[in-house]
Design a protein around this motif. Sequence first.
Motif, PDB file in Angstrom:
ATOM      1  N   GLU A  30       0.773  -1.214  -0.013  1.00  0.00           N
ATOM      2  CA  GLU A  30      -0.019   0.099   0.102  1.00  0.00           C
ATOM      3  C   GLU A  30       0.871   1.374  -0.155  1.00  0.00           C
ATOM      4  O   GLU A  30       0.327   2.254   0.321  1.00  0.00           O
TER       5      GLU A  30
ATOM      6  N   ARG B 279      -8.153  -2.206  -1.477  1.00  0.00           N
ATOM      7  CA  ARG B 279      -8.151  -3.127  -0.507  1.00  0.00           C
ATOM      8  C   ARG B 279      -8.116  -2.695   1.154  1.00  0.00           C
ATOM      9  O   ARG B 279      -8.758  -3.351   1.734  1.00  0.00           O
ATOM     10  N   MET B 280      -7.389  -1.687   1.046  1.00  0.00           N
ATOM     11  CA  MET B 280      -7.168  -1.139   2.616  1.00  0.00           C
ATOM     12  C   MET B 280      -8.409   0.113   2.998  1.00  0.00           C
ATOM     13  O   MET B 280      -8.332   0.302   4.004  1.00  0.00           O
TER      14      MET B 280
END
Length: 470
Positions: free
Chosen positions: A344, A382-383
Amino acid sequence: MIRGVKGSLLAAVSLAFAGCAATGSDAKSAGDEPAAPAAKPVKFDKDPYPSTYKPYPGRPTAVRGVTIFDGEGGRIDNGTVLLAGGKVEAVGGADTPIPEGADIVDGTGKFVTPGVIDIHSHLGDYPSPSVDAHSDGNEATSPTTPEVWSEHSVWPQDPGFSRALANGGVTSLQILPGSANLMGGRSITLKNVPSRTVQGMKFPGAPYGLKMACGENPKRVYGAKGRMPSTRMGNFAVNRATWQKAAAYKKKMDDGKVVDRDLAMETLAGVLAGEILVHNHCYRADEMALVIDMSKEFGYKVSTFHHAVEAYKIADILAKEGICSAMWADWWGFKMEAYDSVNENIPLVYKAGACTIVHSDDANQIQRLNQEAAKALKAGRRMGMQISDEQAWTWLSWNPAKALGIGDKTGSLKPGKMADVVLWNGNPFSAYTRPEKVWIDGALMFDAMDPKRRPVSDFELGQPGEGDVK
């Protein structure tokens, strides 16, 4: 690879005056030698290898019915892009007027973006085939070599240039020296077009960069030779001593004093004057913070930290300082200073408001930077981070253009800018999508539907795989 102290960079003016007689008298006799003429100003040419780039001829072209990412975070559905005279003429919706006689491309179901700009490449300096005879990117003979210029190693026949164009939609790229040295030399920005000479590829008006490196590479290379630096503190000591020398050299020039021409000091004086941009290879957050402190000590600015696998740890500092980070999506863990990254990294830096760039540093990865950005985008989502496709495209065009000092000329689809444009046959963040057409300054340089529009270098002619695209 700044904005700083004002003053002349590469010109020093010296006036020499004949001294008076010891008596102070101005009287002359027939036997006196004539007074020496005043010394002429000493001038150094800032651009001894100027760009000879001339755009290839193009035609007025309209791409309509297409989804547009403008490069600066904007999006237009069912849009129209008009190219004329080598520039972006207009960008708008379906009702955008198309002049009579323009070539019309149906973009239904397809996407248009600004051309990809790779801020970190070694094409030409480490060309294909990758053999020792072609290894020209690292002058690993001294810890600081700011006097070398990467353009003097660039081989325009490198097949990697056409692969980056056809497979990756890359229209401009920065060629950097390697990272063996603390100061590796000057970088050059190129237009990704076929040319017999590197000057014919040289991006007109782009500032030079200075490649710097911190961390493991310099201390490993020179520690192995039993010389300084062999530690991180040695890295900084050598850097600081060199910047101190450069500051003294620049001051002499600014004061109008005579200096012997020193190519290394010219480059560093250019950095201190804000005319040459710093591109710093650096992995760890703590070292990036120290480099920022060193830049303030000597009065220069870092444009971009390259690789920057721990940028997420100091994203707020990078945002405050206005420093870009050029990063990989998921290359990390291959050495200790690259160990503590996260997938990320890129979206975290972006969400902190810092300048975010996806780069390659690799002859293969430059051919799929759109997919690298897609991986980072997916990791961010996704985070839980809400980042749109059009916002993520800033990582590939607008931000690298700004970091290279060419954002006023390219990097986004704005009227008046260079028509560096890619038509993708689907969403460019899909692994199944490829460039269908690529224009550079409005000239159609690649067309997947026309094999004659696939550039092939002289080196490839008659060899297996000639002109392949994959």
